[in-house]
Design a protein around this motif. Structure first.
Motif, PDB file in Angstrom:
ATOM      1  N   ASP A   1      -5.531   1.940  -6.401  1.00 34.63           N
ATOM      2  CA  ASP A   1      -4.717   0.790  -6.788  1.00 34.63           C
ATOM      3  C   ASP A   1      -4.139   1.081  -8.174  1.00 34.63           C
ATOM      4  O   ASP A   1      -4.668   0.667  -9.204  1.00 34.63           O
ATOM      5  CB  ASP A   1      -5.573  -0.476  -6.815  1.00 34.63           C
ATOM      6  CG  ASP A   1      -4.729  -1.738  -6.930  1.00 34.63           C
ATOM      7  OD1 ASP A   1      -3.582  -1.641  -7.424  1.00 34.63           O
ATOM      8  OD2 ASP A   1      -5.209  -2.815  -6.544  1.00 34.63           O
TER       9      ASP A   1
ATOM     10  N   CYS B   1      -1.375   0.129  -9.620  1.00 30.55           N
ATOM     11  CA  CYS B   1      -0.875  -1.049 -10.329  1.00 30.55           C
ATOM     12  C   CYS B   1      -2.009  -1.724 -11.104  1.00 30.55           C
ATOM     13  O   CYS B   1      -1.884  -2.012 -12.297  1.00 30.55           O
ATOM     14  CB  CYS B   1      -0.232  -2.015  -9.342  1.00 30.55           C
ATOM     15  SG  CYS B   1       0.362  -3.552 -10.082  1.00 30.55           S
TER      16      CYS B   1
ATOM     17  N   GLU C   1       4.179   2.263  -9.161  1.00 29.31           N
ATOM     18  CA  GLU C   1       3.101   1.276  -9.140  1.00 29.31           C
ATOM     19  C   GLU C   1       2.441   1.136 -10.513  1.00 29.31           C
ATOM     20  O   GLU C   1       2.078   0.032 -10.930  1.00 29.31           O
ATOM     21  CB  GLU C   1       2.053   1.671  -8.095  1.00 29.31           C
ATOM     22  CG  GLU C   1       2.477   1.384  -6.666  1.00 29.31           C
ATOM     23  CD  GLU C   1       2.710  -0.102  -6.445  1.00 29.31           C
ATOM     24  OE1 GLU C   1       1.722  -0.870  -6.517  1.00 29.31           O
ATOM     25  OE2 GLU C   1       3.862  -0.503  -6.235  1.00 29.31           O
TER      26      GLU C   1
ATOM     27  N   HIS D   1       4.934   5.499   1.161  1.00 28.78           N
ATOM     28  CA  HIS D   1       4.490   4.287   1.840  1.00 28.78           C
ATOM     29  C   HIS D   1       4.901   4.340   3.310  1.00 28.78           C
ATOM     30  O   HIS D   1       6.078   4.392   3.640  1.00 28.78           O
ATOM     31  CB  HIS D   1       5.101   3.047   1.176  1.00 28.78           C
ATOM     32  CG  HIS D   1       4.497   2.738  -0.160  1.00 28.78           C
ATOM     33  ND1 HIS D   1       3.178   2.371  -0.307  1.00 28.78           N
ATOM     34  CD2 HIS D   1       5.014   2.763  -1.410  1.00 28.78           C
ATOM     35  CE1 HIS D   1       2.912   2.159  -1.581  1.00 28.78           C
ATOM     36  NE2 HIS D   1       4.014   2.401  -2.274  1.00 28.78           N
TER      37      HIS D   1
ATOM     38  N   SER E   1       5.879   7.158  -5.779  1.00 30.05           N
ATOM     39  CA  SER E   1       5.413   5.777  -5.637  1.00 30.05           C
ATOM     40  C   SER E   1       4.273   5.490  -6.611  1.00 30.05           C
ATOM     41  O   SER E   1       4.142   4.368  -7.111  1.00 30.05           O
ATOM     42  CB  SER E   1       4.958   5.519  -4.195  1.00 30.05           C
ATOM     43  OG  SER E   1       3.888   6.378  -3.835  1.00 30.05           O
ATOM     44  N   THR E   2       3.456   6.505  -6.893  1.00 29.61           N
ATOM     45  CA  THR E   2       2.361   6.346  -7.853  1.00 29.61           C
ATOM     46  C   THR E   2       2.902   5.896  -9.214  1.00 29.61           C
ATOM     47  O   THR E   2       2.369   4.979  -9.839  1.00 29.61           O
ATOM     48  CB  THR E   2       1.600   7.675  -8.010  1.00 29.61           C
ATOM     49  OG1 THR E   2       1.038   8.033  -6.751  1.00 29.61           O
ATOM     50  CG2 THR E   2       0.489   7.556  -9.032  1.00 29.61           C
TER      51      THR E   2
ATOM     52  N   ARG F   1       4.668  -0.885 -12.650  1.00 28.60           N
ATOM     53  CA  ARG F   1       4.595  -2.288 -12.247  1.00 28.60           C
ATOM     54  C   ARG F   1       3.381  -2.975 -12.869  1.00 28.60           C
ATOM     55  O   ARG F   1       3.461  -4.128 -13.308  1.00 28.60           O
ATOM     56  CB  ARG F   1       4.527  -2.389 -10.717  1.00 28.60           C
ATOM     57  CG  ARG F   1       4.620  -3.820 -10.182  1.00 28.60           C
ATOM     58  CD  ARG F   1       4.913  -3.809  -8.695  1.00 28.60           C
ATOM     59  NE  ARG F   1       3.788  -3.365  -7.901  1.00 28.60           N
ATOM     60  CZ  ARG F   1       2.851  -4.183  -7.429  1.00 28.60           C
ATOM     61  NH1 ARG F   1       2.904  -5.491  -7.673  1.00 28.60           N
ATOM     62  NH2 ARG F   1       1.863  -3.711  -6.690  1.00 28.60           N
TER      63      ARG F   1
END
Length: 330
Positions: A162, A164, A196, A152, A192-193, A199
């Protein structure tokens, strides 16, 4: 010995400067007839231009670097194909580098690409040293596009999925089918993938008023073997639905299920993420979240080329994935 520009000019009866403009695709300084004469000589004598000399005169090598994390994951060859097709249509060539999520390999490739004077870079890999490597690229004023949210940084243009929303949609689908106990296999939590996607899973459970059972969440590594190992860790738990953070790990779930006599979807409903081509032909065909790898690569390459041409580009582009419903969910 290869023919020289001076000899091409003599054979085509034009100036050396005109030959140079034609070979470098300049839009002015010659007629179409002159261009045809020069290119005819080039073709007849199989002229191969000196790319190093051209780079010195044009300040461009017409090459782009592409760094990906795992060439064995079918998602990334499809991504790279989109990049290559778009780059090729604009006269660029690609240096493709596979890091295997190895920090040393990633750092070495960054140095190599910068040494080769690539015009810009597309960065899809992510290791502990990625922020430092990206800073190094920025220091030499090379434009860069981040792919698939490898990190990020709002200051760097990026194209991503997207993640998430994708897993939120998958989890919600299982809940709507009556599943209240749903396991989840994450990817490496350094990425980060993966964060997410986790999440999105938790968000759907909370929205439905279902408890988040940490014992049903286990970490994988985006490989078939990782999916199999995750199932070994989950074998004592009770659940009727499962989401794998990518299709390869879902294949590992299938493999484990066969060894244990677990029927899909009768005993266990499974959803993957990626919509790889194999997912529609395995038995039963896999319900999965589809992300447009080829289009993502195309768009990212187009963004980078526009940056190189001094054109305005958006700071990011977000793709919304879609759920492909097949036969692996009861």
């Amino acid at each position: 010995m290869s023919i020289t520009i001076r000899e091409i000019a003599k054979l085509a009866n034009v100036s050396i400067g005109t030959v140079s403009r034609v070979l470098n695709n300049k839009e002015t300084g010659y007629t179409e007839e002159t261009k045809a004469k020069v290119l005819d000589v080039v073709k007849r004598y199989d002229y191969i231009p000196n790319s190093a000399a051209r780079a010195l005169s044009t300040q461009s090598t017409k090459t782009l670097g592409c760094i990906i994390p795992d060439i064995c994951n079918p998602f990334f060859p499809e991504l790279a194909r989109g990049i290559e097709d778009m780059a090729g249509s604009h006269g660029y060539h690609i240096f493709l580098c596979n890091t295997d999520l190895d920090a040393q390999k990633e750092e070495s490739y960054v140095y190599t690409l910068l040494e080769r004077q690539v015009d810009g870079l597309l960065f899809a890999s992510s290791t502990a040293t990625t922020p430092k490597n990206i800073t190094r690229i920025q220091k030499v004023n090379k434009p860069i596009i981040l792919l698939d949210a490898c990190m990020h940084d709002e200051a760097i243009p990026h194209v991503y999925i997207d993640n998430c929303f994708g897993v939120y949609t998958a989890t919600k689908h299982l809940i709507e089918k009556g599943h209240t106990s749903i396991a989840f296999i994450t990817g490496s939590m350094n990425l980060s993938t993966s964060k997410e996607r986790l999440r999105g899973y938790k968000m759907a459970l909370e929205e439905a008023g279902l408890p988040i059972q940490e014992q049903l969440i286990t970490e994988g590594d985006y490989t078939v073997e990782g999916g199999f190992r995750a199932m070994e860790l989950l074998h004592l738990q009770s659940y009727t639905g499962l989401i794998a953070s990518n299709d390869l790990m879902a294949y590992g779930v299938y493999k484990y299920a066969r060894t244990q006599g677990i029927r899909i979807p009768e005993d266990l409903s499974v959803i993957g993420f990626d919509n790889l081509s194999f997912s529609q032909i395995i038995d039963p065909p896999l319900t999965t979240v589809s992300q447009p790898a080829y289009e993502l690569g195309q768009y990212a390459a187009e963004m980078l080329i526009k940056c190189l041409q001094g054109m305005d580009t958006p700071s990011y582009h977000l793709y919304k994935p879609t759920l492909i419903v097949r036969e692996s969910v009861k």
